[in-house]
Motif scaffolding. Structure first.
Motif, PDB file in Angstrom:
ATOM      1  N   THR A  63      89.849 -47.784   9.215  1.00 37.57           N
ATOM      2  CA  THR A  63      89.466 -48.651   8.108  1.00 37.57           C
ATOM      3  C   THR A  63      90.089 -48.154   6.810  1.00 37.57           C
ATOM      4  N   ASP A 121      79.840 -53.508  -1.002  1.00 37.11           N
ATOM      5  CA  ASP A 121      79.234 -54.802  -1.334  1.00 37.11           C
ATOM      6  C   ASP A 121      79.180 -55.702  -0.110  1.00 37.11           C
ATOM      7  N   GLU A 122      80.221 -55.654   0.702  1.00 39.19           N
ATOM      8  CA  GLU A 122      80.298 -56.516   1.881  1.00 39.19           C
ATOM      9  C   GLU A 122      79.272 -56.128   2.944  1.00 39.19           C
ATOM     10  N   GLN A 123      78.914 -54.834   3.023  1.00 38.18           N
ATOM     11  CA  GLN A 123      77.975 -54.360   4.034  1.00 38.18           C
ATOM     12  C   GLN A 123      76.788 -53.661   3.367  1.00 38.18           C
ATOM     13  N   ARG A 124      76.257 -54.314   2.363  1.00 40.72           N
ATOM     14  CA  ARG A 124      75.206 -53.719   1.538  1.00 40.72           C
ATOM     15  C   ARG A 124      73.997 -53.253   2.353  1.00 40.72           C
ATOM     16  N   ASP A 125      73.632 -54.014   3.385  1.00 38.05           N
ATOM     17  CA  ASP A 125      72.437 -53.663   4.160  1.00 38.05           C
ATOM     18  C   ASP A 125      72.653 -52.444   5.056  1.00 38.05           C
ATOM     19  N   GLN A 126      73.904 -51.983   5.213  1.00 38.49           N
ATOM     20  CA  GLN A 126      74.187 -50.818   6.045  1.00 38.49           C
ATOM     21  C   GLN A 126      74.413 -49.549   5.214  1.00 38.49           C
ATOM     22  N   VAL A 172      81.893 -46.513   9.113  1.00 41.40           N
ATOM     23  CA  VAL A 172      83.023 -47.430   9.273  1.00 41.40           C
ATOM     24  C   VAL A 172      83.790 -47.090  10.542  1.00 41.40           C
ATOM     25  N   LEU A 197      78.536 -45.082   4.139  1.00 45.71           N
ATOM     26  CA  LEU A 197      78.609 -46.266   4.985  1.00 45.71           C
ATOM     27  C   LEU A 197      79.419 -45.917   6.227  1.00 45.71           C
ATOM     28  N   LEU A 206      83.842 -52.451   0.187  1.00 50.34           N
ATOM     29  CA  LEU A 206      83.171 -52.250   1.473  1.00 50.34           C
ATOM     30  C   LEU A 206      81.660 -52.150   1.292  1.00 50.34           C
TER      31      LEU A 206
END
Length: 233
Positions: A142, A150-155, A138, A136, A148
């Motif tokens: 960070t 789960d919060e930005q699953r589409d990335q 970042v 991912l 992280l």
């Protein structure tokens, strides 16, 4: 004169139809581009070695170790995370973290080797156990937490799926020799991290090290994994 005016009006009446075709063509082109982007594989951010299999010495009844070399080959900071299909018998150190551009580490993977059911050694054969490496992008600075992903699953990008392969520790094998070298490098890096700061040369926060500030979160994450595995059983 009347004929010319009629021809003039006909010519302009065709314009809305031409505009419709042009807009339809643009829409089709945009749709094709969208489909193409969904079909094309995501650009990899990490280089892994080995890139297909995780090799373990076959020692039934013991906890075997493997290693994987990870490099951030992108120009951005990248978070990585391991997952396994066998959380009860496998765990990784570190299970995740953040790498700066060009940074390298060697992750150590631990697996308990079960005794075979039919007394056949599964040497050089892929097992059902798999590991998934995810990445991912970042921002610099960070803090790493598993949430992280789960919060930005589409990335999130799935970098590699690695399968477990057992090697005969008594037989010469290039993959086994390479594994021994990687494990030695990982152990040396851990020992370097344990040294007092005064004894550590500048810039030796080198390959294979786990940043201290991740330690507490990592241990909590591993403990939570074990609890979830027990609950799911």
């Amino acid at each position: 004169m009347a004929a010319a005016q009629s021809h003039h009006h006909k010519r302009w009446r065709l314009c809305p139809l031409w505009t419709h075709h042009r807009n339809a063509a643009i829409t089709r082109s945009s749709s094709v581009s969208s489909v193409a982007r969904s079909i094309l594989p995501a650009r990899r951010r990490l280089r892994l070695d080995p890139s297909k299999n995780l090799y373990f010495p076959y020692e039934p009844g013991k906890q075997a170790r493997s290693a994987v070399w990870i490099k951030n080959s992108s120009k951005s900071h990248v978070a990585f995370k391991f997952q396994t299909t066998a959380p009860k018998s496998c765990y990784m150190r570190p299970p995740g973290g953040i790498l700066a551009p060009g940074e390298i580490l060697i992750a150590t993977v631990f697996k308990f080797v079960e005794h075979p059911e039919n007394n056949e050694k599964p040497i050089n054969q892929k097992s059902r156990v798999k590991f998934k490496m995810m990445s991912l992008k970042v921002r610099e600075g960070t803090d790493y937490v598993p949430e992280l992903f789960d919060e930005q699953r589409d990335q999130v990008t799935v970098e590699r799926i690695l399968r477990v392969v057992f090697l005969d520790p008594e037989s010469p094998n290039p993959a086994l020799e390479k594994l021994k070298r990687q494990l030695a490098e990982a152990d040396a890096a851990i020992e370097t991290r344990k040294k007092p700061p005064a004894a550590t040369a500048a810039g030796m926060v080198g390959e294979g090290l786990v940043i201290d500030e991740w330690k507490e979160r990592r241990e909590k994450y591993l403990a939570r994994q074990q609890v979830e595995a027990v609950d799911a059983a």
